[in-house]
Design an enzyme around this catalytic site. Structure first.
Site, PDB file in Angstrom:
ATOM      1  N   SER A  30      -1.118   6.509   5.803  1.00 20.32           N
ATOM      2  CA  SER A  30      -1.952   5.510   6.477  1.00 20.32           C
ATOM      3  C   SER A  30      -2.921   4.854   5.498  1.00 20.32           C
ATOM      4  O   SER A  30      -3.527   3.830   5.795  1.00 20.32           O
ATOM      5  CB  SER A  30      -2.713   6.160   7.630  1.00 20.32           C
ATOM      6  OG  SER A  30      -3.467   7.253   7.158  1.00 20.32           O
ATOM      7  N   CYS A  31      -3.068   5.445   4.318  1.00 17.55           N
ATOM      8  CA  CYS A  31      -3.904   4.855   3.269  1.00 17.55           C
ATOM      9  C   CYS A  31      -3.276   3.549   2.774  1.00 17.55           C
ATOM     10  O   CYS A  31      -2.110   3.292   3.010  1.00 17.55           O
ATOM     11  CB  CYS A  31      -4.007   5.793   2.073  1.00 17.55           C
ATOM     12  SG  CYS A  31      -4.897   7.317   2.394  1.00 17.55           S
ATOM     13  N   ILE A  32      -4.089   2.768   2.051  1.00 17.39           N
ATOM     14  CA  ILE A  32      -3.586   1.511   1.501  1.00 17.39           C
ATOM     15  C   ILE A  32      -3.851   1.433   0.005  1.00 17.39           C
ATOM     16  O   ILE A  32      -4.950   1.766  -0.454  1.00 17.39           O
ATOM     17  CB  ILE A  32      -4.246   0.304   2.207  1.00 17.39           C
ATOM     18  CG1 ILE A  32      -3.929   0.403   3.701  1.00 17.39           C
ATOM     19  CG2 ILE A  32      -3.796  -1.035   1.595  1.00 17.39           C
ATOM     20  CD1 ILE A  32      -3.803  -0.884   4.420  1.00 17.39           C
ATOM     21  N   GLY A  95      -0.616   1.768   4.942  1.00 19.87           N
ATOM     22  CA  GLY A  95      -1.002   1.524   6.334  1.00 19.87           C
ATOM     23  C   GLY A  95       0.051   1.922   7.353  1.00 19.87           C
ATOM     24  O   GLY A  95       0.170   1.308   8.407  1.00 19.87           O
TER      25      GLY A  95
END
Lengths: 168, 208
Positions: A30-32, A95
């Protein structure tokens, strides 16, 4: 391909370099990962943001952790090395919603989507244009960035590795 | 990024290991009841690790991995996860439903729910062992499953663990039946207050 000299950008980290360098954000869920290149100044960097916005009631230990602090932080670090905002080329990836099965708090929070929205809003408010993006979906991604060619590659378990774009 | 490190003394480690052993004893019985087969389970080691060190122990940052995650509710909060390499997950599927998916994208609802149920049983048993020993009520909320690169799975757990508590009690877990041996890591990520509550209820002071 992640080579030994690759600059690894871990969670909440910001890394920059003047001259040729290869950066990688491994296993973005979910990190970018945000990659920025100023091709004229040959200054490049990446930040690996985890959450959309900093907590108002807590001190910010690592600005790279949040979209609203991480994006300006990376830009100012690049400017210190001689980059100019007007020349910056940007690609983003990550994401995802990595919990594929089961209904729990984590799916409902939908951090991946909120991160994407926050990063894009932040870049837009700074007047910066995103050349290419590979965001959302349900797969973790490894994003690599070779600043000598401007090439951005994204790798997933399901689809293997492919070129996302060339920043130039 | 290990901001809130939980230092475990030898006594605390043996307490955690004992709780895990009791929990896994319960889990073995439950899994045997579910499948009609006999299982062995053991915990070769229990240690406090930073989540960043875990990919190394599991075999690599981008290694295909299956992770089952459950937040803990009750008197003390925390997070619990079971992380196992793909090859071990395939073994688990073969043990429980007789066949396994070939690739990550082939995992269907039945296989996913089987894996979550296995995770549910293992972690539920572990939590009830802690509850029995400490008198603290703890129960797991519905599981969620990830099938992805090792770092992505760990990131998923870290995100959920509210980013503050980066140290997990990592219990290397081995599950076996006649023909298969499976290795995985069982992660217990208590909130710092949660872990203190567990030790305090056992009459142990904060870890030295």
């Amino acid at each position: 391909m992640v080579v030994a000299t690759t600059i690894l950008v871990g969670m909440a980290e910001t890394k920059t370099a003047k001259g040729p360098a290869t950066f990688a954000c491994l296993g973005l869920g979910s990190c970018i990962g945000i990659a920025i290149l100023d091709p004229i100044a040959k200054v490049a960097g990446m930040v690996h943001v985890m959450l959309p916005e900093a907590f108002a009631d807590r001190p910010i230990e690592k600005p790279g952790k949040f979209a609203d602090t991480g994006v300006p932080h990376l830009i100012s670090e690049l400017e210190k090395l001689g980059a100019m905002k007007s020349r910056m080329k940007i690609a983003i990836s990550g994401g995802a919603q990595v919990f594929k099965f089961g209904d729990g708090t984590a799916s409902r929070m939908d951090i991946g989507n909120r991160n994407s929205t926050a990063v894009l809003a932040q870049l837009k408010s700074l007047g910066l244009h995103v050349v290419a993006q590979d965001i959302g979906g349900h797969n973790g991604r490894t994003m690599t960035f070779d600043s000598s060619t401007g090439e951005i590659r994204v790798k997933t378990v399901a689809q293997g590795e492919a070129q996302l774009c060339i920043l130039r | 990024m290990a901001t809130n490190t939980i230092a475990l003394g030898p006594l605390h480690e043996s307490v955690v290991r004992e709780m895990a052993n009791i929990g896994l004893g319960h889990a073995t019985t439950a899994l045997a009841g579910m499948t009609g087969k006999a299982f062995g389970m053991s915990i070769p080691d229990a240690q406090a690790v930073s989540l960043e060190e875990l990919p190394l122990q599991l075999g690599g940052d981008e290694l295909l991995t299956v992770g089952i995650y459950m937040p803990i509710d009750g008197d003390t909060g925390g997070h619990i996860a079971f992380i196992t390499p793909w090859s071990s997950a395939q073994c688990l599927w073969r043990m429980f439903i007789g066949y396994a998916p070939d690739a990550a994208e082939d995992v269907d609802e039945l296989q996913a729910s089987t894996m979550m149920e296995v995770g549910n049983i293992i972690t539920g048993s572990f939590l009830s062992a802690i509850s029995d020993m400490t008198g603290l009520q703890m129960h797991a909320t519905p599981p969620q499953l990830m099938v992805d690169m090792c770092l992505t799975v760990i990131e998923g757990v870290v995100m959920c663990a509210s980013i503050a508590d980066h140290t997990a009690l990592s219990l290397r877990t081995s599950i076996s039946d006649e023909g298969n041996q499976i290795e995985g890591y069982f992660l217990f990520i208590p909130t710092v207050e949660g872990l203190s509550a567990v030790f305090a209820s056992l009459g142990l002071a904060e870890a030295a």
